[in-house]
Structures are given as C-alpha cells and as structure tokens.
Design a protein around this motif. Structure first.
Motif, PDB file in Angstrom:
ATOM      1  N   SER A  48       0.824  -1.211   0.000  1.00 21.14           N
ATOM      2  CA  SER A  48       0.000   0.000   0.000  1.00 21.14           C
ATOM      3  C   SER A  48       0.854   1.255   0.000  1.00 21.14           C
ATOM      4  N   ARG A  49       1.994   1.218   0.726  1.00 19.77           N
ATOM      5  CA  ARG A  49       2.858   2.388   0.771  1.00 19.77           C
ATOM      6  C   ARG A  49       3.608   2.575  -0.543  1.00 19.77           C
TER       7      ARG A  49
ATOM      8  N   ASP B   5       2.800   1.346  -3.469  1.00 22.95           N
ATOM      9  CA  ASP B   5       1.849   1.598  -4.552  1.00 22.95           C
ATOM     10  C   ASP B   5       1.489   3.090  -4.617  1.00 22.95           C
ATOM     11  N   LYS B   6       1.375   3.723  -3.460  1.00 23.09           N
ATOM     12  CA  LYS B   6       1.106   5.157  -3.453  1.00 23.09           C
ATOM     13  C   LYS B   6       2.293   5.940  -3.996  1.00 23.09           C
ATOM     14  N   ALA B   7       3.500   5.485  -3.668  1.00 22.08           N
ATOM     15  CA  ALA B   7       4.698   6.188  -4.112  1.00 22.08           C
ATOM     16  C   ALA B   7       4.905   6.089  -5.615  1.00 22.08           C
TER      17      ALA B   7
ATOM     18  N   GLY C 247       2.415   5.171  -7.757  1.00 22.18           N
ATOM     19  CA  GLY C 247       1.141   5.255  -8.470  1.00 22.18           C
ATOM     20  C   GLY C 247       1.152   6.247  -9.602  1.00 22.18           C
ATOM     21  N   GLY C 248       1.773   7.375  -9.388  1.00 23.81           N
ATOM     22  CA  GLY C 248       1.802   8.390 -10.432  1.00 23.81           C
ATOM     23  C   GLY C 248       2.636   7.976 -11.619  1.00 23.81           C
TER      24      GLY C 248
ATOM     25  N   ARG D 168       0.656   5.648 -14.176  1.00 22.12           N
ATOM     26  CA  ARG D 168      -0.505   6.174 -14.884  1.00 22.12           C
ATOM     27  C   ARG D 168      -0.069   6.872 -16.155  1.00 22.12           C
TER      28      ARG D 168
END
Length: 288
Positions: free
Chosen positions: A277-278, A280-282, A284-285, A288
């Motif tokens: 989760s951590r 993936d947030k880092a 994530g951008g 995309r």
C-alpha cells in the motif's frame, strides 16, 4: 413481463448456487471443519481411544507452554528460520524477476528456456526436495570453491552466519522454487505495452533508465503478488522446522503450535500488504 424477469433472476441465482455448491461443501468439509476442530483441540487435552476421541478442557495451557514455559519448542528453530526467510525471499524475487525479463526478450529457443525454468515446479514434490536436502544436494560447486562460508563467518554477525550459509548451501533449491514467480513476472511484463518502450527509445532513454522508470513501476503489483506467494510457499516448505514439530503424539499441543505459526504467517502477509500500500502510493503516479 416483470414476473418473467423476476423468475429469470431467481432461476439464475439458483443456477449459480448449484454450480458453487460443490466448492462450498468441499470448503466446509475439508477446510473449515478441520480448522475449527484444530482450534478446538488446541484448548483441550486430546486422547484417542478405541471408543473415539476424548477431550478434556485445558484452557490456554498449551499456548503458555509453547510461548513461555518451553520457548525452545518455538524460538530455537523459528528465529533462525525467520532470518533465513528474510534472506531467501529477496533472492527468489530478484532472481525470478530478472529471469522473467530475459525470457521476455526475443531470441532463438525462448519457449524451450521457459519450459526448463518451469519444469521443476511440475515434477518436484516435497519428498523429492527432502531427499535432495538429506543427500546434501542443492549447492553450486563454484560457490563452494570460493569458500564464502569463511568470509560470512568473519564479516557477518554470528546470529546470521548459519542462515546465510544454509541459503548458500541450498542455492540450487532456492532457484528451483522460482518457477511460479518467473511465470507471474513474465505475465506482468507482457502487460506493459511495447509502445511505451518505443516512445522511451525515441526520447533517448537507455535500458537502465527504461527499467527504473517503466519496467519496475509496471511490475510492482506482481512483485507483491510474488511476495505473498513466496512467503506462503516458504513457510510451508518441506524442511520447515516448525512443521516438522507438528506431530500426532500430542494433538492439543501440535494444534496450538500450528495456530501460533499460522498467526506468524498472517503477520508476514500483513506486513507485505502494508508495504504494498505504501509503495503503490509512491509509484502510483509513474504507472498512470
């Protein structure tokens, strides 16, 4: 018309329930009931007699015995195994990811190499692996000639020497159990569009930058999928010291040990999900 639609909807629900009923029955008969009964036995003294199974309430005595009174039953073997797992998991993940990236390239005999890397998963069984370990197989001759164990003993903390040497001595088996991970990484690599790599090459990106900016962020979900698979696979490995202690000599004590071990495995999986989760947030951008 409304009644007909309602009838069709009800019929589809019954059809779905009918198709899933074998799985539900199998789950309750072969998974849920054994799990529940093992939890029940962990709080009882179990005695198998001619007339059946006799149980006497024992409370948390077995759990206290394993965790506090006789800590050696759990800690003496578990702590070194956890250290070994901390080493083996990254080795398997990194090796399988690099091999998957290589096998995704176009070269002659690619299909043959893919089959070779996955064949051990099909043919090997727990008993075969145990025989390999008993016979002292699994090490690489050139690694032994380098005398890495001596360097490990000299430069590594004493508590980590035995786990590292054990990983080195069974390095072939570690790589042997990377077949599923390679397959998952290979499938993940193929989800990344080739047009992205073409655009990166046009912009002047070299393979090193392409790996860190495109390949690695795109493989992050598959890295954590492989982490979960590797954790479960490693903690159910045939040579696992905790599993070897689970015997039928004392059903209650063995059940309590199994449930404690199950909680440890869930903790590892929870840690993997938290890290995912951590990260993936880092990243994530970038995906995309």
């Amino acid at each position: 018309m409304r009644r007909l639609n309602l009838h069709d909807s009800t019929l589809r629900k019954w059809e779905g329930a009918l198709f899933i009923s074998p799985w539900i029955l199998g789950f309750y008969a072969f998974v849920a009931f054994p799990l529940g009964f093992s939890l029940y036995m962990s709080f009882h003294r179990v005695k198998v007699t001619v007339g059946g199974i006799e149980t006497t309430p024992n409370g948390f005595d077995y759990y206290k015995e394993i965790l506090f009174a006789d800590g050696g039953l759990l800690y003496d073997d578990l702590i070194p195994f956890l250290r070994e797992a901390v080493i083996m998991i990254p080795v398997i993940i990194i090796f399988s990811m690099l091999i998957a990236i290589l096998l995704n390239q176009k070269f002659w005999g690619r299909t043959l190499f893919r089959v070779i890397f996955f064949l051990p998963v099909i043919f090997s069984s727990g008993q075969i692996v145990l025989e390999f370990i008993k016979q002292g197989e699994g090490s690489l001759a050139f690694i032994e000639s380098l005398r890495l164990s001596a360097y490990v003993a000299e430069y590594v903390p004493k508590s980590w020497v035995e786990p590292i040497n054990h990983v080195i001595s069974s390095f072939v088996l570690v790589l042997w159990y990377s077949g599923v991970q390679i397959l998952i990484f290979l499938a993940g690599r193929q989800t990344i569009s080739s047009s992205v790599y073409e655009a990166a090459r046009i912009d002047g990106a070299d393979p090193w930058n392409t790996f860190w900016k495109i390949t690695l962020p795109g493989l992050i979900p598959f890295i954590f999928l492989n982490l979960i698979f590797t954790v479960v696979d490693l903690f159910t490995f045939p040579s696992n010291p905790i599993i070897s202690k689970v015997t039928t000599a004392n059903y209650g004590l063995s059940s309590a040990l199994a449930w404690i071990y199950f909680m440890i495995v869930l903790t590892f999986i929870g840690l993997v999900l938290f890290l995912f989760s951590r990260v993936d947030k880092a990243f994530g951008g970038k995906r995309r």
